[in-house]
Design a protein around this motif. Structure first.
Motif, mmCIF file in Angstrom:
data_model
loop_
_atom_site.group_PDB
_atom_site.id
_atom_site.type_symbol
_atom_site.label_atom_id
_atom_site.label_comp_id
_atom_site.label_asym_id
_atom_site.label_seq_id
_atom_site.Cartn_x
_atom_site.Cartn_y
_atom_site.Cartn_z
ATOM 1 N N GLU A 1 1.961 6.953 -6.487
ATOM 2 C CA GLU A 1 0.898 7.919 -6.776
ATOM 3 C C GLU A 1 1.417 9.340 -6.549
ATOM 4 O O GLU A 1 1.117 10.245 -7.330
ATOM 5 C CB GLU A 1 -0.301 7.627 -5.852
ATOM 6 C CG GLU A 1 -1.564 8.365 -6.193
ATOM 7 C CD GLU A 1 -2.138 8.050 -7.565
ATOM 8 O OE1 GLU A 1 -1.966 6.909 -8.027
ATOM 9 O OE2 GLU A 1 -2.710 8.960 -8.176
ATOM 10 N N LEU A 2 2.232 9.483 -5.494
ATOM 11 C CA LEU A 2 2.794 10.800 -5.200
ATOM 12 C C LEU A 2 3.709 11.246 -6.345
ATOM 13 O O LEU A 2 3.702 12.409 -6.747
ATOM 14 C CB LEU A 2 3.563 10.753 -3.872
ATOM 15 C CG LEU A 2 4.084 12.077 -3.335
ATOM 16 C CD1 LEU A 2 2.948 13.019 -2.978
ATOM 17 C CD2 LEU A 2 4.956 11.860 -2.106
ATOM 18 N N GLU A 3 4.505 10.278 -6.852
ATOM 19 C CA GLU A 3 5.386 10.568 -8.001
ATOM 20 C C GLU A 3 4.556 11.094 -9.163
ATOM 21 O O GLU A 3 4.896 12.086 -9.796
ATOM 22 C CB GLU A 3 6.100 9.282 -8.450
ATOM 23 C CG GLU A 3 7.205 8.838 -7.507
ATOM 24 C CD GLU A 3 8.457 9.660 -7.697
ATOM 25 O OE1 GLU A 3 8.630 10.223 -8.771
ATOM 26 O OE2 GLU A 3 9.234 9.756 -6.724
ATOM 27 N N GLN B 1 2.364 1.817 -3.350
ATOM 28 C CA GLN B 1 1.365 2.382 -4.269
ATOM 29 C C GLN B 1 1.204 3.892 -4.020
ATOM 30 O O GLN B 1 1.132 4.688 -4.957
ATOM 31 C CB GLN B 1 0.023 1.672 -4.075
ATOM 32 C CG GLN B 1 -0.994 2.038 -5.147
ATOM 33 C CD GLN B 1 -2.420 1.652 -4.764
ATOM 34 O OE1 GLN B 1 -2.682 1.153 -3.676
ATOM 35 N NE2 GLN B 1 -3.338 1.898 -5.668
ATOM 36 N N LEU B 2 1.201 4.277 -2.734
ATOM 37 C CA LEU B 2 1.037 5.697 -2.397
ATOM 38 C C LEU B 2 2.235 6.517 -2.882
ATOM 39 O O LEU B 2 2.075 7.607 -3.421
ATOM 40 C CB LEU B 2 0.873 5.866 -0.879
ATOM 41 C CG LEU B 2 -0.420 5.316 -0.279
ATOM 42 C CD1 LEU B 2 -0.373 5.389 1.237
ATOM 43 C CD2 LEU B 2 -1.626 6.081 -0.791
ATOM 44 N N VAL B 3 3.436 5.942 -2.685
ATOM 45 C CA VAL B 3 4.646 6.654 -3.128
ATOM 46 C C VAL B 3 4.600 6.831 -4.651
ATOM 47 O O VAL B 3 4.894 7.913 -5.175
ATOM 48 C CB VAL B 3 5.919 5.900 -2.673
ATOM 49 C CG1 VAL B 3 7.158 6.476 -3.330
ATOM 50 C CG2 VAL B 3 6.068 5.970 -1.156
ATOM 51 N N THR C 1 13.841 5.750 3.125
ATOM 52 C CA THR C 1 12.619 5.212 3.717
ATOM 53 C C THR C 1 12.863 4.756 5.145
ATOM 54 O O THR C 1 11.964 4.784 5.965
ATOM 55 C CB THR C 1 12.112 4.011 2.883
ATOM 56 O OG1 THR C 1 12.296 4.307 1.517
ATOM 57 C CG2 THR C 1 10.666 3.718 3.163
ATOM 58 N N ASP D 1 0.830 -1.203 0.000
ATOM 59 C CA ASP D 1 0.000 0.000 0.000
ATOM 60 C C ASP D 1 0.867 1.258 0.000
ATOM 61 O O ASP D 1 0.610 2.202 -0.736
ATOM 62 C CB ASP D 1 -0.919 0.021 1.239
ATOM 63 C CG ASP D 1 -2.091 -0.947 1.089
ATOM 64 O OD1 ASP D 1 -2.275 -1.478 -0.019
ATOM 65 O OD2 ASP D 1 -2.823 -1.167 2.075
ATOM 66 N N LEU D 2 1.925 1.225 0.826
ATOM 67 C CA LEU D 2 2.808 2.398 0.893
ATOM 68 C C LEU D 2 3.496 2.622 -0.449
ATOM 69 O O LEU D 2 3.627 3.750 -0.923
ATOM 70 C CB LEU D 2 3.828 2.223 2.028
ATOM 71 C CG LEU D 2 4.777 3.393 2.270
ATOM 72 C CD1 LEU D 2 4.012 4.676 2.571
ATOM 73 C CD2 LEU D 2 5.731 3.099 3.413
ATOM 74 N N THR E 1 1.570 12.425 -9.068
ATOM 75 C CA THR E 1 0.972 13.725 -8.729
ATOM 76 C C THR E 1 1.980 14.841 -8.958
ATOM 77 O O THR E 1 1.639 15.914 -9.421
ATOM 78 C CB THR E 1 0.525 13.750 -7.256
ATOM 79 O OG1 THR E 1 -0.082 12.509 -6.964
ATOM 80 C CG2 THR E 1 -0.447 14.863 -6.972
ATOM 81 N N LYS E 2 3.267 14.526 -8.606
ATOM 82 C CA LYS E 2 4.308 15.548 -8.752
ATOM 83 C C LYS E 2 4.495 15.936 -10.214
ATOM 84 O O LYS E 2 4.770 17.065 -10.551
ATOM 85 C CB LYS E 2 5.634 15.012 -8.193
ATOM 86 C CG LYS E 2 5.800 15.338 -6.730
ATOM 87 C CD LYS E 2 7.227 15.272 -6.300
ATOM 88 C CE LYS E 2 7.752 13.876 -6.148
ATOM 89 N NZ LYS E 2 9.091 13.792 -5.613
ATOM 90 N N SER F 1 -0.391 21.237 -10.667
ATOM 91 C CA SER F 1 -1.685 21.496 -10.055
ATOM 92 C C SER F 1 -2.493 22.481 -10.872
ATOM 93 O O SER F 1 -1.984 23.498 -11.332
ATOM 94 C CB SER F 1 -1.462 22.041 -8.641
ATOM 95 O OG SER F 1 -2.660 22.563 -8.168
#
Lengths: 180, 404
Positions: free
Chosen positions: B33-35, B29-31, B187, B26-27, B37-38, B42
């Protein structure tokens, strides 16, 4: 203060901040979600969805109160949406997950450790949802009654009654379980 | 009736057992996703900010004041910068092309064996090459391919596929080389339970160094690193398979050599004579398939789950589906195949042996069931909690079967 800093860092794409937030709150949120849903796998999905939402909106995100409260509210709303869309119907009760096997390859996951907790979760499953929510959010989520009332869109007295009814029902249910 | 305080305490202490694999996935996947998003700018960025500043005298003054404060804070932060921070090591590692690590491995026993590890972080194709060699195992990583064998054994395991690159994989091979990736170091700090930095002179080299301890209760691991202040790189490290720095040390890396030429042939994997190669297939959307199948499995829809588990190449779960469907002979076949495929590493096979024994019990093969339960105990000994699943259950079943 730390949470505000973490959110600020996250909004700038900090992986370290993301890891810290995940480590700090994920397990507590999972506990709350599992208690409300009686299904660890769906609880994992719900919590992950909330974190994904946090990451996706991190660029334009502002925390007015506390991050944990915000995330807890998101989890609760998500669970309510699930029950509205009927996706959480027929949840697998915890005692049905005999040696439960997780969605990843780890072969065996026994979810609830001892008999007392088994009784507790069985009893919780029998509570009306609003009562269960009040009990779990106050005791496990450490949320104030006024915040729970706001979340439930009811007067604080109603939340207090739900909490007291829930607790009393649990007491009698646990009594009957242990006497069997 | 139970008192309310008792109920409250019970609810407060109620815990769910956290599946670390799921948590880590899960973590990751979040990392990722953050990549993503970056990379996506925005949509909320206001294009009018500077126009507003330029037009208004008041805002001009306010901005000037803010900038003065920001500069002062900046200077303050700059002077307070420590002589070493983990980010500096991560940055220094970006300029490292090769590492040769040598030391000893105890593998949680008192018998230490030497090991050597060669790493080339980017070959001409941008791949990572690694060879880890000890009298107990040889692991060669060639980009997306990992080859594994134990000296003297002709069983070779090959894993292929892009999963090699994700963080989850690095956690899996952490037992071999926890310090080789900057990504991992980055990490490690936020996840540590007790990250502690001490500055001083390294007795071995006489150089200014920083000594770091950190432990991870959920991973049952603790580490000790020595970073050279000048180069910012790791010069010595230890890894324990417990979170309390308790002996024996699992791995001690006493020497790190950076950026030395390593001949490419080092990264060749020598097939032993009569090699029995087991390929672990890479399935593109495996996680999704397994998740879908698991939901069906929990809903007692074993036949449907079985088909998806077959597609995902999850033999253990295929076996378990057969077992639930009452086809115990078929279940036994698959459990045995998993045992045949996998190396038993730190009790990883104990649960499989348990289910194998259970299937034997179902078809009345008492002797074979006892043997499998005993293998379960043997495999998990020293690695799994004797009071938890499957150790406790296996002991109880053996006793029951022997008394029958």
């Amino acid at each position: 203060m730390e949470d505000k800093l973490l959110i600020w860092k996250l909004s700038r794409g900090s992986k370290v901040a993301l890891c810290r937030i995940h480590e700090k709150y994920r397990d507590d949120l999972l506990r709350i979600a599992a208690g409300l849903l009686n299904d660890i796998s769906t609880a994992e999905d719900v919590v992950q969805d909330v974190f994904l939402m946090l990451v996706r909106s991190s660029g334009n995100f502002e925390i007015r109160k506390n991050l944990k409260g915000y995330l807890t509210t998101c989890v609760v709303n998500k669970i309510r949406n699930l029950s509205r869309t009927g996706k959480s119907q027929n949840p697998v009760s915890l005692d049905d997950i005999e040696p439960a096997i997780s969605r990843s390859k780890t072969p065996v996951q026994c979810m609830v450790c001892d008999e007392e907790f088994q009784f507790l979760y069985k009893a919780m499953a029998k509570l009306p949802y609003e009562q269960k929510e009040a009990v779990i959010l106050h005791i496990q989520g450490k949320m104030k009654f006024k915040d729970i009332a706001k979340l439930q869109s009811v007067p604080i007295k109603t939340t207090l009654s739900r909490y007291n009814y829930g607790l009393n029902k649990l007491r009698s249910l646990l009594k009957s379980e242990t006497e069997k | 009736m139970k008192p309310a305080e008792y109920i409250k305490r019970l609810i407060k202490n109620a815990k769910v057992r956290i599946n670390q694999d799921v948590k880590q996935a899960d973590l990751t996947q979040l990392v990722n996703e953050l990549e993503k998003t970056k990379k996506t700018p925005s949509a909320n960025t206001s294009p009018n900010t500077w126009r507003i500043i330029i037009k208004s005298k008041m805002t001009k003054l306010a901005v000037a004041a803010v900038m003065v404060v920001a500069i002062l804070i900046g200077i303050n932060m700059f002077t307070a910068t420590p002589v070493w921070a983990i980010d500096q090591t991560v940055h220094a590692l970006e300029n490292v092309q090769t590492i040769i690590i040598s030391g000893t491995g105890g593998y949680n026993s008192s018998k230490y064996v030497p090991f050597k590890c060669w790493i080339k972080l980017n070959d001409e194709n941008g791949n990572l090459l690694m060879r880890f060699e000890s009298p107990q195992e040889i692991v060669v990583v060639q980009g997306d391919k990992v080859c594994f064998r134990r000296p003297g054994s002709n069983k070779v395991k090959i894993i292929e596929g892009p999963t090699v690159h994700n963080l989850k994989f690095w956690y899996k091979i952490m037992e071999l080389s926890p310090w080789l990736s900057g990504k991992m170091l980055q990490t490690l700090k936020p996840l540590a339970n007790d990250w502690q930095e001490d500055f001083g002179k390294d007795e071995k080299t006489g150089r200014e160094s920083v000594f770091v301890n950190c432990s991870y209760k959920q991973l049952s691991a603790s580490f000790w690193f020595v970073f050279d202040i000048k180069s910012k790189l790791i010069v010595e490290a230890k890894h324990w398979s417990n979170s309390n720095y308790e002996e024996p040390v699992n791995l001690y890396a006493g020497s790190f050599v950076y950026n030395e030429d390593i001949p490419d042939k080092i990264f060749n994997f020598e097939m032993p004579d009569g090699a029995k190669v087991v390929y672990q297939n890479y399935v593109e959307n495996r996680d999704e398939l397994v998740q879908k199948a698991w939901k069906l499995f929990k809903d007692n829809q074993y036949a449907k789950a079985l088909k998806i588990y077959q597609e995902a190449d999850d033999l253990f779960m295929v076996g378990l589906c057969y077992d639930k469907m009452g086809e115990h002979e078929k279940a036994i076949e698959f459990f045995k195949e998993v045992i045949n495929r996998e190396e038993d590493f730190q009790g990883s096979l104990s649960a499989i042996y348990f289910y194998l024994a259970n299937s034997y019990m179902q078809i009345g093969q008492k002797e074979k069931a006892i043997e499998a339960f005993e293998n379960c105990l043997h495999s998990g000994k020293g690695f799994r909690d004797t009071e938890g699943f499957p150790m406790k259950n296996a002991s109880e079943c053996i006793e029951k079967l022997k008394n029958q």
